[in-house]
Design a protein around this motif. Sequence first.
Motif, PDB file in Angstrom:
ATOM      1  N   ASP A 170      64.766  57.078  -4.047  1.00 19.70           N
ATOM      2  CA  ASP A 170      65.434  58.377  -4.131  1.00 19.70           C
ATOM      3  C   ASP A 170      66.096  58.710  -2.797  1.00 19.70           C
ATOM      4  O   ASP A 170      67.187  59.269  -2.759  1.00 19.70           O
ATOM      5  CB  ASP A 170      64.427  59.480  -4.494  1.00 19.70           C
ATOM      6  CG  ASP A 170      64.038  59.412  -5.968  1.00 19.70           C
ATOM      7  OD1 ASP A 170      64.768  58.761  -6.740  1.00 19.70           O
ATOM      8  OD2 ASP A 170      62.999  59.996  -6.334  1.00 19.70           O
ATOM      9  N   VAL A 171      65.399  58.377  -1.707  1.00 17.24           N
ATOM     10  CA  VAL A 171      65.964  58.642  -0.384  1.00 17.24           C
ATOM     11  C   VAL A 171      67.282  57.886  -0.202  1.00 17.24           C
ATOM     12  O   VAL A 171      68.288  58.464   0.213  1.00 17.24           O
ATOM     13  CB  VAL A 171      64.963  58.266   0.738  1.00 17.24           C
ATOM     14  CG1 VAL A 171      65.615  58.373   2.104  1.00 17.24           C
ATOM     15  CG2 VAL A 171      63.733  59.157   0.673  1.00 17.24           C
ATOM     16  N   THR A 172      67.281  56.606  -0.564  1.00 14.29           N
ATOM     17  CA  THR A 172      68.523  55.841  -0.393  1.00 14.29           C
ATOM     18  C   THR A 172      69.626  56.408  -1.287  1.00 14.29           C
ATOM     19  O   THR A 172      70.776  56.466  -0.885  1.00 14.29           O
ATOM     20  CB  THR A 172      68.331  54.338  -0.698  1.00 14.29           C
ATOM     21  OG1 THR A 172      67.853  54.207  -2.036  1.00 14.29           O
ATOM     22  CG2 THR A 172      67.371  53.682   0.242  1.00 14.29           C
ATOM     23  N   SER A 173      69.251  56.854  -2.504  1.00 18.26           N
ATOM     24  CA  SER A 173      70.278  57.412  -3.398  1.00 18.26           C
ATOM     25  C   SER A 173      70.837  58.718  -2.863  1.00 18.26           C
ATOM     26  O   SER A 173      72.043  58.937  -2.887  1.00 18.26           O
ATOM     27  CB  SER A 173      69.708  57.688  -4.786  1.00 18.26           C
ATOM     28  OG  SER A 173      69.128  56.557  -5.313  1.00 18.26           O
ATOM     29  N   ILE A 174      69.941  59.591  -2.397  1.00 18.64           N
ATOM     30  CA  ILE A 174      70.397  60.919  -1.984  1.00 18.64           C
ATOM     31  C   ILE A 174      71.354  60.798  -0.796  1.00 18.64           C
ATOM     32  O   ILE A 174      72.281  61.581  -0.656  1.00 18.64           O
ATOM     33  CB  ILE A 174      69.202  61.850  -1.676  1.00 18.64           C
ATOM     34  CG1 ILE A 174      69.612  63.306  -1.906  1.00 18.64           C
ATOM     35  CG2 ILE A 174      68.720  61.766  -0.252  1.00 18.64           C
ATOM     36  CD1 ILE A 174      69.309  63.824  -3.243  1.00 18.64           C
ATOM     37  N   PHE A 175      71.134  59.787   0.049  1.00 17.96           N
ATOM     38  CA  PHE A 175      72.038  59.610   1.188  1.00 17.96           C
ATOM     39  C   PHE A 175      73.148  58.614   0.872  1.00 17.96           C
ATOM     40  O   PHE A 175      73.796  58.094   1.766  1.00 17.96           O
ATOM     41  CB  PHE A 175      71.252  59.221   2.438  1.00 17.96           C
ATOM     42  CG  PHE A 175      70.365  60.339   2.925  1.00 17.96           C
ATOM     43  CD1 PHE A 175      70.920  61.501   3.442  1.00 17.96           C
ATOM     44  CD2 PHE A 175      68.988  60.254   2.839  1.00 17.96           C
ATOM     45  CE1 PHE A 175      70.109  62.556   3.863  1.00 17.96           C
ATOM     46  CE2 PHE A 175      68.172  61.293   3.260  1.00 17.96           C
ATOM     47  CZ  PHE A 175      68.738  62.452   3.770  1.00 17.96           C
ATOM     48  N   LYS A 176      73.305  58.349  -0.431  1.00 19.79           N
ATOM     49  CA  LYS A 176      74.433  57.569  -0.929  1.00 19.79           C
ATOM     50  C   LYS A 176      74.553  56.193  -0.278  1.00 19.79           C
ATOM     51  O   LYS A 176      75.643  55.769   0.134  1.00 19.79           O
ATOM     52  CB  LYS A 176      75.738  58.357  -0.769  1.00 19.79           C
ATOM     53  CG  LYS A 176      75.729  59.647  -1.575  1.00 19.79           C
ATOM     54  CD  LYS A 176      76.942  60.505  -1.318  1.00 19.79           C
ATOM     55  CE  LYS A 176      78.190  59.948  -1.927  1.00 19.79           C
ATOM     56  NZ  LYS A 176      78.544  60.555  -3.196  1.00 19.79           N
TER      57      LYS A 176
ATOM     58  N   LEU B  56      70.083  62.802  -8.890  1.00 19.04           N
ATOM     59  CA  LEU B  56      69.279  61.581  -8.954  1.00 19.04           C
ATOM     60  C   LEU B  56      68.939  61.235 -10.394  1.00 19.04           C
ATOM     61  O   LEU B  56      68.555  60.116 -10.700  1.00 19.04           O
ATOM     62  CB  LEU B  56      67.977  61.766  -8.163  1.00 19.04           C
ATOM     63  CG  LEU B  56      68.094  61.884  -6.652  1.00 19.04           C
ATOM     64  CD1 LEU B  56      66.748  62.222  -6.041  1.00 19.04           C
ATOM     65  CD2 LEU B  56      68.632  60.593  -6.062  1.00 19.04           C
ATOM     66  N   PRO B  74      74.413  61.687  -6.907  1.00 17.11           N
ATOM     67  CA  PRO B  74      74.146  62.234  -5.581  1.00 17.11           C
ATOM     68  C   PRO B  74      75.432  62.689  -4.895  1.00 17.11           C
ATOM     69  O   PRO B  74      76.458  62.019  -4.971  1.00 17.11           O
ATOM     70  CB  PRO B  74      73.521  61.053  -4.841  1.00 17.11           C
ATOM     71  CG  PRO B  74      72.872  60.261  -5.912  1.00 17.11           C
ATOM     72  CD  PRO B  74      73.767  60.385  -7.109  1.00 17.11           C
ATOM     73  N   PHE B  82      61.462  65.504   0.765  1.00 20.68           N
ATOM     74  CA  PHE B  82      60.582  64.919  -0.249  1.00 20.68           C
ATOM     75  C   PHE B  82      59.117  65.277  -0.050  1.00 20.68           C
ATOM     76  O   PHE B  82      58.668  65.522   1.073  1.00 20.68           O
ATOM     77  CB  PHE B  82      60.737  63.405  -0.239  1.00 20.68           C
ATOM     78  CG  PHE B  82      62.117  62.953  -0.656  1.00 20.68           C
ATOM     79  CD1 PHE B  82      62.392  62.642  -1.964  1.00 20.68           C
ATOM     80  CD2 PHE B  82      63.152  62.875   0.279  1.00 20.68           C
ATOM     81  CE1 PHE B  82      63.652  62.247  -2.362  1.00 20.68           C
ATOM     82  CE2 PHE B  82      64.423  62.484  -0.105  1.00 20.68           C
ATOM     83  CZ  PHE B  82      64.671  62.167  -1.433  1.00 20.68           C
ATOM     84  N   TYR B  99      69.428  58.119   9.631  1.00 22.87           N
ATOM     85  CA  TYR B  99      69.689  57.289   8.452  1.00 22.87           C
ATOM     86  C   TYR B  99      70.857  57.783   7.582  1.00 22.87           C
ATOM     87  O   TYR B  99      71.778  57.025   7.272  1.00 22.87           O
ATOM     88  CB  TYR B  99      68.420  57.155   7.601  1.00 22.87           C
ATOM     89  CG  TYR B  99      68.658  56.398   6.320  1.00 22.87           C
ATOM     90  CD1 TYR B  99      68.829  55.025   6.326  1.00 22.87           C
ATOM     91  CD2 TYR B  99      68.766  57.075   5.098  1.00 22.87           C
ATOM     92  CE1 TYR B  99      69.076  54.331   5.163  1.00 22.87           C
ATOM     93  CE2 TYR B  99      69.022  56.388   3.929  1.00 22.87           C
ATOM     94  CZ  TYR B  99      69.177  55.021   3.965  1.00 22.87           C
ATOM     95  OH  TYR B  99      69.434  54.341   2.802  1.00 22.87           O
ATOM     96  N   GLY B 100      70.817  59.068   7.215  1.00 23.99           N
ATOM     97  CA  GLY B 100      71.864  59.609   6.344  1.00 23.99           C
ATOM     98  C   GLY B 100      73.244  59.503   6.974  1.00 23.99           C
ATOM     99  O   GLY B 100      74.241  59.229   6.301  1.00 23.99           O
ATOM    100  N   MET B 103      74.559  55.962   6.825  1.00 25.14           N
ATOM    101  CA  MET B 103      75.129  55.637   5.515  1.00 25.14           C
ATOM    102  C   MET B 103      76.543  56.198   5.381  1.00 25.14           C
ATOM    103  O   MET B 103      77.326  55.761   4.564  1.00 25.14           O
ATOM    104  CB  MET B 103      74.251  56.204   4.395  1.00 25.14           C
ATOM    105  CG  MET B 103      72.901  55.550   4.275  1.00 25.14           C
ATOM    106  SD  MET B 103      73.008  53.779   3.967  1.00 25.14           S
ATOM    107  CE  MET B 103      72.431  53.104   5.498  1.00 25.14           C
TER     108      MET B 103
END
Lengths: 268, 286
Positions: A170-176, B56, B74, B82, B99-100, B103
């Motif tokens: 979910d973390v990887t998805s939310i940050f695309k 999601l 997303p 979380f 991290y974000g 990406m």
Amino acid sequence: MSVEKQKALALSLTGSVFAGHRFANYYWVAPLALGFAVWEALTRFGVVPSKSLPTFSSVLLVFFSSIQSVTFLLRIAHSFLNLVCGLLMAFSIALPLAFAAGSKNKFDLTVTPLIMLFGALPDLSFLPLLVLWFGPGNVAAVIMASAAGFFPIYFTVREGTKNIPRELFDVTSIFKSDRLSTFTKMVLPAISPHMFSGLRLAYDFAWEIIIAIEIATRVAGIGNFIDGNVASGSLQSGFAAILAIALVAIAVDRLFFGSLESWARKWA
Amino acid sequence: MENHVELDNVSKFYDAEQKLHALQEVSFGIGLGEFVSIVGPSGCGKSTLLKIIAGLDRPTSGEVRFNGGTVQGPHGKISMVFQAFGLFPWRNVLENVEYGLEMRKVSKKERRNLAEQYLEMVGLAGYEHMYPKQLSGGMRQRVGIARALAVEPEVVLMDEAFSAIDEVTAEVLREEVTDIHRQTGKTFVLVTHNLSEAIELADKVVVLSSRPAKVKKVMPVSLERPRDRTHSLFIHMHKDILHLLKEELENTLIRHKLQGIRELQSIHDIEAQGSTAKPKQPLITT
């Protein structure tokens, strides 16, 4: 510098050379030295006849002269190369299969029982067939080594993939994150502790099988060298070769796997 | 007030056969800069609802609109905190927060700056190079919050964000989240089973029914901040919500009992027929 600090520095230095805890203290030296001493005593005083076991000191002498011989080193290199090729092959086949099995339940239920079935068969029982198909050479050795290395890599990576918390996806998805980054920056590091243990086991298994095949099929590696020397009565050379393999095995284990594991220990 | 996020008849079945009904026609709006808490009986589908808002998960029917457009997956402007923190254990605090941004291909220098800025905001300056395993639960969640904020979202979703943290730490963290909400003016949506927490933080509390979850009541919270849990209005509201949830729980129990009666009746029918023939349609349906 205080004594404490010196001690700490010495420990950290050996720790980084051996890249792990197992060799970072010296408790193991005494029992090993005692073992060699007993060996020397038993052979020197004729308790064990020299045609069964040469003296430790004579083995050491032969060892030091052997490692200066190019043919001897090439023999080791030959075995090691076959081993590495086998492991690379095992890794590149096992990794995608294990990822698929770890993430897709249906695939797991279809493929894993089959893999377990093959795993239950003794690897070496296939050797005569491989020799028949590919001849008694490197190809057979590499294939056998990869078969031996396949199972530990497959099962540890599969287990590691199953253990990745759903939340991290979910973390990887939310940050695309795209598929490639999800794999390289999340899945791969997440399974790495499992994968490292799998690789280490595969490495140990593959060494055994490589030596066995060299003895059985006369591949010109170090196993064949041991076999030939022992058969012709030069036990010293045989023991020297065993010693050399042990040193190579330990060095790779400590330097390569040790540093991978100490990276994982930092955070896991 | 124009709605920032709008849920329009969101329904969700967990399975293709449409037997496991999670959400039933859930509709409510979330204003720009509003703090909304979603509460409901456990297992009612609160987290599923939040995942749908996050993109999601997809609703079976209905839609979620964000700034007027349908949420298809997303969204870069919707971020999330979380329950189990969702940190990468192999990355240190700074790298986790980055991290974000990584990406999004933000340059190394800029993401370092942003990450440090948000770590400062959550009070973790000086912990940049620690690994998650070296931190307490409360500190890990601070990293999670900093990571969510670092991508500069318009909406921050929090899924039971305080429930894995000890109560005292959670209390402090809630106060800080209130401050962050006030400072940044972002829209916050919190899913929680903790009623006091829901009231303490929110501008309005959405109470969901048991599964399939429907909106049972939307309650605005008019108490001034910082909120006093011993204030009579606070206590009153807590009581009201608790009452609503208890009602739901009782409904569920009755439904379970009816289910039991139905099954007994089927058995009875089978026995009456003296065979394993298909039972007749039960008299009671729920």
